[in-house]
Design an enzyme around this catalytic site. Structure first.
Site, PDB file in Angstrom:
ATOM      1  N   HIS A 136      -3.201  -9.676  13.715  1.00 24.39           N
ATOM      2  CA  HIS A 136      -3.875  -9.485  12.199  1.00 24.39           C
ATOM      3  C   HIS A 136      -3.369 -10.597  11.342  1.00 24.39           C
ATOM      4  O   HIS A 136      -2.216 -11.082  11.386  1.00 24.39           O
ATOM      5  CB  HIS A 136      -3.514  -8.067  12.028  1.00 24.39           C
ATOM      6  CG  HIS A 136      -2.338  -7.726  11.696  1.00 24.39           C
ATOM      7  ND1 HIS A 136      -1.404  -7.399  12.796  1.00 24.39           N
ATOM      8  CD2 HIS A 136      -1.136  -7.789  10.880  1.00 24.39           C
ATOM      9  CE1 HIS A 136      -0.246  -6.962  12.518  1.00 24.39           C
ATOM     10  NE2 HIS A 136      -0.131  -7.377  11.271  1.00 24.39           N
ATOM     11  N   HIS A 185      -3.136 -10.743   7.001  1.00 24.41           N
ATOM     12  CA  HIS A 185      -3.127 -10.132   5.936  1.00 24.41           C
ATOM     13  C   HIS A 185      -3.906 -11.105   4.849  1.00 24.41           C
ATOM     14  O   HIS A 185      -3.561 -12.418   4.683  1.00 24.41           O
ATOM     15  CB  HIS A 185      -1.599 -10.074   5.278  1.00 24.41           C
ATOM     16  CG  HIS A 185      -0.953  -8.928   6.212  1.00 24.41           C
ATOM     17  ND1 HIS A 185      -0.650  -7.774   5.836  1.00 24.41           N
ATOM     18  CD2 HIS A 185      -0.150  -9.305   7.370  1.00 24.41           C
ATOM     19  CE1 HIS A 185       0.015  -7.159   6.782  1.00 24.41           C
ATOM     20  NE2 HIS A 185       0.378  -8.005   7.620  1.00 24.41           N
TER      21      HIS A 185
HETATM   22  P1  5GP Z   1       2.355  -6.216   9.959  1.00 29.83           P
HETATM   23  O1  5GP Z   1       3.795  -5.718   9.336  1.00 29.83           O
HETATM   24  O2  5GP Z   1       2.601  -6.021  11.484  1.00 29.83           O
HETATM   25  O3  5GP Z   1       2.298  -7.562   9.552  1.00 29.83           O
HETATM   26  O4  5GP Z   1       1.340  -5.351   9.268  1.00 29.83           O
HETATM   27  C1  5GP Z   1       0.750  -4.196   9.691  1.00 29.83           C
HETATM   28  C2  5GP Z   1       0.088  -3.529   8.671  1.00 29.83           C
HETATM   29  O5  5GP Z   1      -0.800  -2.461   9.187  1.00 29.83           O
HETATM   30  C3  5GP Z   1       0.745  -3.150   7.565  1.00 29.83           C
HETATM   31  O6  5GP Z   1       0.695  -3.719   6.434  1.00 29.83           O
HETATM   32  C4  5GP Z   1       0.501  -1.743   7.304  1.00 29.83           C
HETATM   33  O7  5GP Z   1       0.504  -1.166   6.298  1.00 29.83           O
HETATM   34  C5  5GP Z   1      -0.982  -1.540   8.019  1.00 29.83           C
HETATM   35  N1  5GP Z   1      -1.419  -0.483   8.841  1.00 29.83           N
HETATM   36  C6  5GP Z   1      -0.568   0.341   9.599  1.00 29.83           C
HETATM   37  N2  5GP Z   1      -1.158   1.572  10.241  1.00 29.83           N
HETATM   38  C7  5GP Z   1      -2.261   1.451   9.485  1.00 29.83           C
HETATM   39  C8  5GP Z   1      -3.545   2.162   9.626  1.00 29.83           C
HETATM   40  O8  5GP Z   1      -3.649   3.335  10.102  1.00 29.83           O
HETATM   41  N3  5GP Z   1      -4.631   1.945   8.906  1.00 29.83           N
HETATM   42  C9  5GP Z   1      -4.617   0.930   7.959  1.00 29.83           C
HETATM   43  N4  5GP Z   1      -5.751   0.463   7.280  1.00 29.83           N
HETATM   44  N5  5GP Z   1      -3.629  -0.233   7.761  1.00 29.83           N
HETATM   45  C10 5GP Z   1      -2.638   0.182   8.784  1.00 29.83           C
END
Ligand code: 5GP
Ligand code: ZN
Length: 139
Positions: free
Chosen positions: A99, A101
């Site tokens: 993903h 951001h």
């Molecule tokens: P990472 O830390 O892996 O780069 O980002 C994962 C992101 O996914 C986090 O910012 C977290 O808030 C988001 N996230 C996790 N679970 C969900 C969900 O069920 N729905 C949405 N919309 N975002 C999620």
């Protein structure tokens, strides 16, 4: 993929606030809203992160960034926008479906920070490191 929260969002098994979808990608609001409009862009095909992508799947994902970023900046009236992609736990990855951001930035009023620590440049060491990395590039 079973047990992948983002695959469940793609399948519609978990609700999300979608802002863009096509045959290859989905963009939706991040539940944490680090800043207003914080968005995630994901490939529909399950892949762990950018480190496991080939050029074709990377092109599909990353090519969608500019138009979504522009819409996001316009809609939120943001002053700027950070594009961030975390790869592996050490880099802050918590969901292991790739993903990107997109984080709108507000000059006077956001709590978001990226902290780059500056070090004195050691130019011979930089040259050596660049060469070492260059040798690892896949041809
Ligand atoms: P990472 O830390 O892996 O780069 O980002 C994962 C992101 O996914 C986090 O910012 C977290 O808030 C988001 N996230 C996790 N679970 C969900 C969900 O069920 N729905 C949405 N919309 N975002 C999620
Ligand atoms: Zn997945």
């Amino acid at each position: 993929m079973d047990n992948c929260i983002f695959c469940k969002i793609i399948a519609g098994d978990i609700p999300s606030s979608k802002i863009y979808e096509d045959e290859d990608v989905l963009a939706f609001l991040d539940i944490s809203q680090a800043t207003v409009g914080h968005t995630l862009l994901i490939p529909k095909e399950h892949v762990r992160n950018a480190l496991s992508m080939d050029e074709k799947s990377a092109a599909k994902l990353f090519a969608r960034i500019p138009k979504i970023a522009r819409a996001l900046k316009k809609a939120t009236k943001a002053d700027g926008l950070n594009i961030i992609n975390n790869n592996e736990e050490a880099a802050g990855q918590t969901v292991f479906h790739a993903h990107v951001h997109l984080v709108p930035r507000f000059a006077d009023s956001d709590e978001f920070a990226i902290h780059f620590v500056e070090h004195e440049p050691d130019f011979p060491a930089l040259a050596q490191l660049a060469e070492k990395i260059h040798e690892e590039i896949e041809v």
